[in-house]
Design a protein around this motif. Structure first.
Motif, mmCIF file in Angstrom:
data_model
loop_
_atom_site.group_PDB
_atom_site.id
_atom_site.type_symbol
_atom_site.label_atom_id
_atom_site.label_comp_id
_atom_site.label_asym_id
_atom_site.label_seq_id
_atom_site.Cartn_x
_atom_site.Cartn_y
_atom_site.Cartn_z
ATOM 1 N N ALA A 138 108.890 39.263 3.977
ATOM 2 C CA ALA A 138 109.782 38.733 5.018
ATOM 3 C C ALA A 138 109.981 37.230 4.847
ATOM 4 O O ALA A 138 111.072 36.704 5.090
ATOM 5 N N LYS A 141 112.555 36.683 2.231
ATOM 6 C CA LYS A 141 113.909 36.968 2.708
ATOM 7 C C LYS A 141 114.364 35.991 3.787
ATOM 8 O O LYS A 141 115.544 35.977 4.160
ATOM 9 N N ASP A 143 113.453 36.266 6.838
ATOM 10 C CA ASP A 143 113.686 37.122 8.003
ATOM 11 C C ASP A 143 112.642 36.802 9.074
ATOM 12 O O ASP A 143 111.574 37.404 9.128
ATOM 13 N N LEU A 146 111.663 39.853 11.564
ATOM 14 C CA LEU A 146 110.743 40.811 10.960
ATOM 15 C C LEU A 146 109.369 40.195 10.771
ATOM 16 O O LEU A 146 108.344 40.848 11.017
#
Length: 252
Positions: A138, A141, A143, A146
């Motif tokens: 995560a 990314k 993110d 998440l």
């Protein structure tokens, strides 16, 4: 209640209506509006305004506002509307004081039981390591949503293994409060990668069956997070709060 001149101007984007519940989406939108300045703390807004601009009925808006009020982010004024209220640094410090009181003995208990781990204890080690790997992905990314979901899952694995359901429920509720408040340390103070790295010594100490090291690592992580969040709250409110002194008076 239709908006009147008493209510502040407001500009929100309609919700997508897909995925999460509408109340959850309203909560996220109110948090986003506060962070971007679309909603100003202290100003009066109406349920009608929010529902109309988000293109939803007033029911999910009322549900969301009830949860936000319970978390302390909004103040509802009967028959008038609601106002955004920023969390006070003391509230955040108190939340982390409770988390420390519950999560330190939990991680110590779990680490103490990991010596010669088999069965459930070995499964815990695998779950923690797998969660750390997912958190690292995560991070790669970028993110954030998440990542913090996995962060919560990692702490929850430890609380489940410690065997105190009441402690787990309390910590879960406190984390939900922080999530609804929208407080995150993913700012210039600390990156997602640094947050991930703070969890590594916790997981390593549990795997090594070292209760003292596990407790130290958990204390360091929660203390760092709590101080950063309380400091952010103080800056957002423009209050001259000595966060370190506040922490010492409540936690230490």
């Amino acid at each position: 209640m239709p908006p009147t001149r008493e209510h502040a101007e407001l500009k929100l984007q309609p919700l997508p209506h897909a995925g999460r519940s509408l109340a959850e989406q309203v909560i996220s939108e109110v948090r986003r509006a506060v962070h971007t300045g679309a909603m100003v703390p202290g100003r009066l807004y109406s349920v009608y305004q929010v529902a109309e601009q988000l293109n939803v009925s007033r029911s999910p808006v009322r549900e969301a506002l009830l949860r936000l009020a319970e978390a302390g982010l909004v103040q509802v004024e009967r028959n008038r509307g609601f106002r955004v209220v920023l969390p006070h640094p003391r509230e955040i410090v108190e939340i982390f004081g409770v988390r420390l009181a519950l999560e330190l003995p939990a991680v110590r208990r779990v680490a103490a039981g990991a010596a010669g781990a088999t069965g459930a204890a070995a499964d815990l080690g695998g779950a923690l390591r797998a969660t750390m790997d997912e958190m690292a992905a995560a991070v790669g990314k970028g993110d954030e949503g998440l990542f913090f979901h996995l962060d919560q899952a990692l702490h929850d694995h430890i609380l489940v293994a410690a065997g105190n359901g009441r402690s787990r429920a309390i910590v879960g509720g406190l984390r939900d409060t922080m999530r609804i408040l929208g407080t995150s340390t993913d700012d210039h103070s600390r990156t997602l990668r640094q947050v991930h790295e703070e969890h590594e010594p916790i997981v390593a100490a549990v795997a090594a069956a070292d209760p003292e090291a596990a407790e130290r690592a958990m204390r360091s992580h929660l203390t760092s997070t709590g101080l950063i969040l309380a400091g952010q709250a103080a800056r957002m409110q423009g209050e001259p709060v000595d966060v370190a002194a506040l922490w010492a008076s409540i936690v230490n």
